[in-house]
Motif scaffolding. Sequence first.
Motif, PDB file in Angstrom:
ATOM      1  N   ASP A  61       0.837  -1.197   0.000  1.00 26.79           N
ATOM      2  CA  ASP A  61       0.000   0.000   0.000  1.00 26.79           C
ATOM      3  C   ASP A  61       0.874   1.250   0.000  1.00 26.79           C
ATOM      4  O   ASP A  61       1.800   1.388   0.805  1.00 26.79           O
ATOM      5  N   ALA A  62       0.587   2.176  -0.910  1.00 27.15           N
ATOM      6  CA  ALA A  62       1.375   3.408  -1.018  1.00 27.15           C
ATOM      7  C   ALA A  62       0.858   4.528  -0.125  1.00 27.15           C
ATOM      8  O   ALA A  62       1.463   5.598  -0.064  1.00 27.15           O
ATOM      9  N   THR A  63      -0.247   4.302   0.573  1.00 25.31           N
ATOM     10  CA  THR A  63      -0.815   5.357   1.414  1.00 25.31           C
ATOM     11  C   THR A  63       0.199   5.810   2.459  1.00 25.31           C
ATOM     12  O   THR A  63       0.811   4.988   3.149  1.00 25.31           O
ATOM     13  N   ASN A  64       0.400   7.110   2.564  1.00 20.31           N
ATOM     14  CA  ASN A  64       1.319   7.662   3.554  1.00 20.31           C
ATOM     15  C   ASN A  64       0.683   8.900   4.179  1.00 20.31           C
ATOM     16  O   ASN A  64      -0.485   9.217   3.899  1.00 20.31           O
ATOM     17  N   GLU A  65       1.425   9.613   4.994  1.00 19.96           N
ATOM     18  CA  GLU A  65       0.824  10.744   5.701  1.00 19.96           C
ATOM     19  C   GLU A  65       0.406  11.856   4.746  1.00 19.96           C
ATOM     20  O   GLU A  65      -0.593  12.534   4.971  1.00 19.96           O
ATOM     21  N   VAL A  66       1.145  12.043   3.661  1.00 20.46           N
ATOM     22  CA  VAL A  66       0.765  13.071   2.690  1.00 20.46           C
ATOM     23  C   VAL A  66      -0.526  12.681   1.967  1.00 20.46           C
ATOM     24  O   VAL A  66      -1.297  13.546   1.552  1.00 20.46           O
ATOM     25  N   SER A  67      -0.794  11.379   1.840  1.00 24.21           N
ATOM     26  CA  SER A  67      -2.080  10.944   1.266  1.00 24.21           C
ATOM     27  C   SER A  67      -3.227  11.507   2.098  1.00 24.21           C
ATOM     28  O   SER A  67      -4.212  12.031   1.553  1.00 24.21           O
ATOM     29  N   TRP A  68      -3.109  11.378   3.409  1.00 21.92           N
ATOM     30  CA  TRP A  68      -4.130  11.913   4.309  1.00 21.92           C
ATOM     31  C   TRP A  68      -4.201  13.440   4.224  1.00 21.92           C
ATOM     32  O   TRP A  68      -5.287  14.015   4.098  1.00 21.92           O
ATOM     33  N   ILE A  69      -3.049  14.063   4.276  1.00 25.48           N
ATOM     34  CA  ILE A  69      -3.012  15.527   4.280  1.00 25.48           C
ATOM     35  C   ILE A  69      -3.607  16.081   2.987  1.00 25.48           C
ATOM     36  O   ILE A  69      -4.320  17.100   2.994  1.00 25.48           O
ATOM     37  N   GLY A  70      -3.343  15.395   1.864  1.00 28.40           N
ATOM     38  CA  GLY A  70      -3.859  15.872   0.579  1.00 28.40           C
ATOM     39  C   GLY A  70      -5.371  15.877   0.515  1.00 28.40           C
ATOM     40  O   GLY A  70      -5.979  16.816  -0.016  1.00 28.40           O
ATOM     41  N   ILE A  71      -6.018  14.821   1.047  1.00 28.28           N
ATOM     42  CA  ILE A  71      -7.483  14.797   1.061  1.00 28.28           C
ATOM     43  C   ILE A  71      -8.024  15.743   2.130  1.00 28.28           C
ATOM     44  O   ILE A  71      -9.058  16.398   1.923  1.00 28.28           O
ATOM     45  N   GLU A  72      -7.330  15.848   3.267  1.00 24.91           N
ATOM     46  CA  GLU A  72      -7.750  16.802   4.305  1.00 24.91           C
ATOM     47  C   GLU A  72      -7.734  18.236   3.763  1.00 24.91           C
ATOM     48  O   GLU A  72      -8.612  19.050   4.087  1.00 24.91           O
ATOM     49  N   ALA A  73      -6.730  18.557   2.959  1.00 26.10           N
ATOM     50  CA  ALA A  73      -6.639  19.907   2.389  1.00 26.10           C
ATOM     51  C   ALA A  73      -7.845  20.197   1.510  1.00 26.10           C
ATOM     52  O   ALA A  73      -8.399  21.305   1.534  1.00 26.10           O
ATOM     53  N   TYR A  74      -8.248  19.187   0.701  1.00 29.90           N
ATOM     54  CA  TYR A  74      -9.459  19.379  -0.088  1.00 29.90           C
ATOM     55  C   TYR A  74     -10.684  19.485   0.808  1.00 29.90           C
ATOM     56  O   TYR A  74     -11.568  20.327   0.575  1.00 29.90           O
ATOM     57  N   ASP A  75     -10.759  18.655   1.828  1.00 28.06           N
ATOM     58  CA  ASP A  75     -11.902  18.666   2.743  1.00 28.06           C
ATOM     59  C   ASP A  75     -12.063  20.043   3.375  1.00 28.06           C
ATOM     60  O   ASP A  75     -13.187  20.512   3.602  1.00 28.06           O
TER      61      ASP A  75
END
Length: 699
Positions: free
Chosen positions: A273-287
Amino acid sequence: MALAEDQRINLGDHNCRVDNGQAFPYADDMPSKKEGFDYTAENWAKDYVFFLDHSPAEVYPNETIVGEFHWQLDEARKFVYPDEVVELGFDLRQKGAGGTSLAHTCPDLSIGLKKGWTGLLKDVQESKAKWEKYGNRDRVSYLSAQEDIINAIIRYINRHSDRALELAKDEKDEDQYNRYIKISENMKQLAAGAPQTFEQAVQWIQLFQVVERINGHGNGYGRLDLLLIDFYKKDVEDGILTRDEARNIMAELYLKYGGNYFSFGGRLKDGSDATNEVSWIGIEAYDMLGGYNHLGLMWHEDMDPAYYSYGCDVVTRHGCGVPTLVNYDVMRDSELYSGYSEDDAWNVSYSGCQWYCSVGSEYSDHDLNSFVLTAPMQRAMKEAEEKDFQTFEEFWDAYTREVKVTADALAEFKNRVYKWQSRVWPEMVTTLCMKDTIEKGLDVTAVGGPHNAYTSVNVLGVPNVVDSIYAMKKVIFEEKKYTMKEINEAIANNWKDQEVMRQTMLSQEKFGNDKSGVDDIFIRVAENIRDTLKEERNIKGFNFRASLFQYMGHTYAGPIIGATPDGRFAEEPIAHGCNPMHGRNTEGITATAKSLLKVPFKEYQGGSLQIELQPKFFDGKENKGSYIENFSKAFMKAGGIQINFNVIDLEKLKKAVDDPKNPDYADIVVKVTGYSAHFVVMDHEFRKEFVSRVNYDVV
């Protein structure tokens, strides 16, 4: 030159440049107009350099990430192919196909982030020296033009640094003064070398988008979490960046250019799985922002379940199809099926409407070529009348022959385009971040430039052809209620005085309801166009690939195509992509999904399921995102490749169709096909078509 405003079809704010209400003020002074135009990369590069040198460097209060663009180069430089291409294109349209070639690929920004502009310049100079030694004047000339391009970009960056310093001199507010100084320092670093911090990396990406999309819009930009994770980790370890600051910087990137097609998730090269902390931050930024954007979330069965749940929750709450939910494994397997190497295929990224790219490894004309499937069907119907076919298989054989006629014509046309493309409109900034192109001394558009160059073809009208062929099979060849001559005459007159006949055709099984009869025709139609296109070869050495999608032609094609045997009037739009014709999928979302899943999407180049949900769909439900999560997982586990979800108030949209100036509707954002747009900015016909789709209020 680009079309005038009153000649354009407005897709919405898909392009996302900042329109300042003015034409490029130095258009008459372009080198190609003063010194002469010719079809060479060198001539093109002179215009690009002039264009960028005369584009303003803008820095505004309160921003950290800078860079805007107001014009595209085709508004100042002639963008027209020679007559031998144009004339062949006209002939092709008569056979039911068309296309162009411009952008719609995915450069590997990790190349530029690692090397910076000065490192890219060094690569160009080293390659140029090699080709000088070999005596290849064409490649030396191209690389000399690339030197000029990069030097212009470095000047452009330095002008931003100077502008920020200029603004700092008169700034009284300490916080704003410090922002200007920081911008200036970031720009100095990016002009001199590679980005060193997370903020500089995001700034580099923004400026790349600006200087590249001046050439023409349409590209995706890869896997943002993988591009930024090392910068993020280093800055956090060094104590110069917090998670919240990183989120704010990414949000500013989205605000600067909401048209960015970036992806998150997927797998690493080893399959993990390539999910990392920036994956979360990127969707949070859109949210945090919501609204207009084009982010993609690449699901696979081993993905962090909490992350995918969060992404589905964001889709549900914001309601405008962001992030787009796509199946990483099917995209990767599709690339492998076509012939990509495993090294190229693992780094696949959702990059546009329904398409995806192996990052930095392909140039495939995604979303630019159209095959109007109704045209060969109509020619086969005429032949069936003239020859008095008695069996369905006779008709089917005629249909497949006509599909081949159009495919052959499309291949001939595209090869003529490819012969000229690198001279008519090279993509020199994109080329800098493609694998091996600079070493080869070739543009990404040139024969031999990219690793992979499969020609992608959007197939328009699949559901209408499926419904039509099935209805003719039943009514003409099995039940003998009408003859082909009677059907041909009826549709030629747009069903005038033939409502009984039209209702007979309309009442047959329709695609999208999990009915085996019509869905068997869907399988045959899809397999035929797939196999027919796969037999075609382009001059780059690759075959053509079918995409069961069309991003906008379905809205305007109706009157051009005319009425069809499925009972459709000429003035009606045709079906969007491989989604059922408007109003015909009456058995619910699950049945529609099952119909689509009867073809293996890894053997095609995309095919999205479009779903419009009304807010009352979620009435009484607590965890609303779980419904989208569970449905999308089931769909993708069964082989589905992409779902576009809108959660929209249908009655409000209907009011907005004819009242676009009303401020109450200004912020409505929808996922139109594979792209997002503010609803009221779209052309009136697009708005009408959108509200005519099936909107689900129950399962």
